[in-house]
Motif scaffolding. Structure first.
Motif, PDB file in Angstrom:
ATOM      1  N   ASP A   1       0.946  -1.203   0.110  1.00  0.00           N
ATOM      2  CA  ASP A   1      -0.226   0.015  -0.112  1.00  0.00           C
ATOM      3  C   ASP A   1       0.927   1.364  -0.017  1.00  0.00           C
ATOM      4  O   ASP A   1       0.344   2.184   0.180  1.00  0.00           O
ATOM      5  N   ARG A   2       2.300   1.135  -0.158  1.00  0.00           N
ATOM      6  CA  ARG A   2       2.983   2.438  -0.302  1.00  0.00           C
ATOM      7  C   ARG A   2       4.248   2.286  -0.755  1.00  0.00           C
ATOM      8  O   ARG A   2       4.702   1.039  -1.038  1.00  0.00           O
ATOM      9  N   ALA A   3       5.114   3.266  -1.054  1.00  0.00           N
ATOM     10  CA  ALA A   3       6.172   3.267  -2.072  1.00  0.00           C
ATOM     11  C   ALA A   3       7.220   2.945  -0.693  1.00  0.00           C
ATOM     12  O   ALA A   3       7.202   3.163   0.366  1.00  0.00           O
ATOM     13  N   VAL A   4       8.306   2.103  -1.298  1.00  0.00           N
ATOM     14  CA  VAL A   4       9.454   1.687  -0.347  1.00  0.00           C
ATOM     15  C   VAL A   4      10.374   2.980  -0.068  1.00  0.00           C
ATOM     16  O   VAL A   4      10.511   3.840  -0.974  1.00  0.00           O
ATOM     17  N   ARG A   5      10.793   3.067   1.094  1.00  0.00           N
ATOM     18  CA  ARG A   5      11.576   4.251   1.513  1.00  0.00           C
ATOM     19  C   ARG A   5      13.200   3.467   1.299  1.00  0.00           C
ATOM     20  O   ARG A   5      13.425   2.489   1.593  1.00  0.00           O
ATOM     21  N   GLU A   6      13.834   4.264   0.893  1.00  0.00           N
ATOM     22  CA  GLU A   6      15.553   4.098   0.843  1.00  0.00           C
ATOM     23  C   GLU A   6      16.097   3.365   1.922  1.00  0.00           C
ATOM     24  O   GLU A   6      16.775   2.498   1.594  1.00  0.00           O
ATOM     25  N   GLU A   7      15.756   3.858   3.131  1.00  0.00           N
ATOM     26  CA  GLU A   7      16.446   3.389   4.254  1.00  0.00           C
ATOM     27  C   GLU A   7      15.889   1.905   4.635  1.00  0.00           C
ATOM     28  O   GLU A   7      16.703   1.139   5.341  1.00  0.00           O
ATOM     29  N   GLU A   8      14.875   1.464   3.861  1.00  0.00           N
ATOM     30  CA  GLU A   8      14.509   0.165   4.081  1.00  0.00           C
ATOM     31  C   GLU A   8      15.322  -1.013   3.305  1.00  0.00           C
ATOM     32  O   GLU A   8      15.397  -1.999   3.721  1.00  0.00           O
ATOM     33  N   VAL A   9      16.041  -0.529   2.129  1.00  0.00           N
ATOM     34  CA  VAL A   9      16.873  -1.398   1.453  1.00  0.00           C
ATOM     35  C   VAL A   9      18.219  -1.181   2.073  1.00  0.00           C
ATOM     36  O   VAL A   9      19.126  -1.022   1.238  1.00  0.00           O
ATOM     37  N   HIS A  10      18.545  -1.644   3.438  1.00  0.00           N
ATOM     38  CA  HIS A  10      20.072  -1.576   3.958  1.00  0.00           C
ATOM     39  C   HIS A  10      20.831  -2.601   3.260  1.00  0.00           C
ATOM     40  O   HIS A  10      21.976  -2.207   3.411  1.00  0.00           O
ATOM     41  N   ARG A  11      20.520  -3.551   2.661  1.00  0.00           N
ATOM     42  CA  ARG A  11      21.422  -4.500   2.122  1.00  0.00           C
ATOM     43  C   ARG A  11      22.111  -3.946   1.061  1.00  0.00           C
ATOM     44  O   ARG A  11      23.344  -4.529   0.635  1.00  0.00           O
ATOM     45  N   ARG A  12      21.870  -2.859   0.214  1.00  0.00           N
ATOM     46  CA  ARG A  12      22.726  -2.107  -0.717  1.00  0.00           C
ATOM     47  C   ARG A  12      24.059  -1.916  -0.395  1.00  0.00           C
ATOM     48  O   ARG A  12      24.677  -1.872  -1.007  1.00  0.00           O
TER      49      ARG A  12
END
Length: 387
Positions: free
Chosen positions: A268-279
């Motif tokens: 129901d929402r866009a992903v926030r950049e800080e959620e993709v910590h594995r990068r």
């Protein structure tokens, strides 16, 4: 079970499914440079042609074997730098300019080429018999808007099964990923390190249920193995939240290496950049900063006071556990216990699928009917319940 090269029993099974081959970001624009791709022990090259179509073809030119990775991506085809042979995305030989004018030699040839499909940042490939090609399943994570998803990719120095089995093993959460801080549900992991397991075979693979109990609540974790290489886990979100989940995917590069794709989505929402910590853990060539060669940069002081491993990030915890077994662990040396019930169920399902294919039966979870191509029952979540 871990031998997936051409002609092997498991290799024949794997080739009946669409599997991730590379990320969209690796070939971001028409006529951009081609990239090498290695899956199921096959050396390939991927390119996006002038019209945006994606080609996945054999790496070595059909003429004299020069690598097409060095080729020129131009005018709707990939041209070999040695003698100018040119191929389209379907493996047709378009030009053989070193041959005499009027030669029909190229019409007698067809280069190795595999169909591809692109969905939310991932390019999937089908390496099986053309007449048996199924539909790409309309999983939920392929249907939500692009900005609702994220995906990372990295190389693991072990066979695919060692990685995949980690996704089907909830008991390791109590140890491998334990932090010595007040993280969500941490006390429950500490108080019940021996979850009660249940498994259920389904049309898509195996559903896995692990239940932990304490005095005032139960922690129930549903995850799923989806044929042939997907582990769906309720990671990247709080307990009791049904906002989305992650799909950890282990694609054999060869029998001793695999590609791990972590696909996540929100409903129901866009992903926030800080959620993709594995990068932050992965270099531009899709190898990890923390790896076996540098002992995962383990910090022994951190191990005493911060977390159980002394290693940063869940991705590296998993990699250390599965890579340190060696690229192919001798399973005759294992001593499986009750906590390995889910791992046993996955191995049995894969082996039974291989045997059924050898006996002429179609593999499970191949989608042929567009009207039935939807899988809301492929799901996973973690929840707290009263005792």
């Amino acid at each position: 079970i871990i031998r997936t090269g051409s002609g092997t029993p498991m290799g024949k099974l794997m080739r009946r499914y669409w599997i991730p081959a590379l990320l969209s970001e690796e070939i971001p624009a028409p006529d951009c440079p081609p990239v090498r791709v290695k899956i199921l022990s096959e050396g390939l090259v991927a390119f996006r042609d002038t019209q945006g179509r994606i080609g996945l073809i054999g790496e070595h030119c059909a003429h004299r074997g020069t690598s097409l990775f060095f080729g020129r991506n131009e005018a709707c085809g990939l041209r070999c730098i040695y003698h100018g042979w040119k191929y389209d995305v379907e493996g047709n030989v378009l030009e053989t300019p070193a041959e005499p004018a009027g030669s029909d030699f190229r019409h007698k040839l067809r280069h190795t080429a595999y169909p591809t499909r692109e969905a939310n940042g991932v390019i999937y490939a089908y390496l099986g018999p053309p007449e048996k090609m199924p539909l790409l399943p309309n999983y939920e994570w392929t249907q939500v808007p692009l900005e609702y998803t994220y995906v990372t990719k990295c190389l693991l120095e072990c066979n695919y099964l060692q990685g995949l089995e980690g996704e089907c093993d909830s008991s390791h959460l109590s140890f491998l990923h334990r932090a010595f801080t007040n993280e969500r549900n941490q006390p429950l992991y500490k108080s019940d390190t021996a979850p009660f397991y249940e498994t259920e075979e389904t049309d898509f693979g195996v559903r896995l249920i692990a239940t932990r109990k304490s005095n005032d609540q139960q922690y129930v974790r549903f995850s799923a193995f989806v044929m042939p290489v997907y582990g769906c886990v309720p990671a990247g979100r709080p307990t009791n939240e049904l906002e989305g989940y992650e799909i950890h995917t282990y694609v054999p590069a060869d029998d001793r290496h695999c590609w791990r794709y972590d696909i996540g989505f929100r409903r129901d929402r866009a992903v926030r950049e800080e959620e993709v910590h594995r990068r932050k853990q992965i270099k531009s060539d899709y190898t990890r900063i923390r790896n076996a060669a540098n002992d995962y940069l383990q910090d022994r002081v951190m191990q005493k006071s911060v977390n159980f491993t002394g290693i940063e990030d869940f991705l590296n915890h998993d990699a250390c556990a599965t890579e340190s077994m060696g690229p192919i662990f001798d399973r005759s040396q294992e001593h499986l216990g009750v906590s390995d019930k889910a791992v046993i169920a996955i191995r049995r399902f894969l082996l039974n699928s291989v045997k059924e294919l050898q006996n002429g039966k179609e593999p499970p979870h191949l989608v042929q009917d567009a009207k039935r191509n939807w899988f809301p029952h492929v799901d996973c979540f973690a929840c707290l319940l009263p005792p």
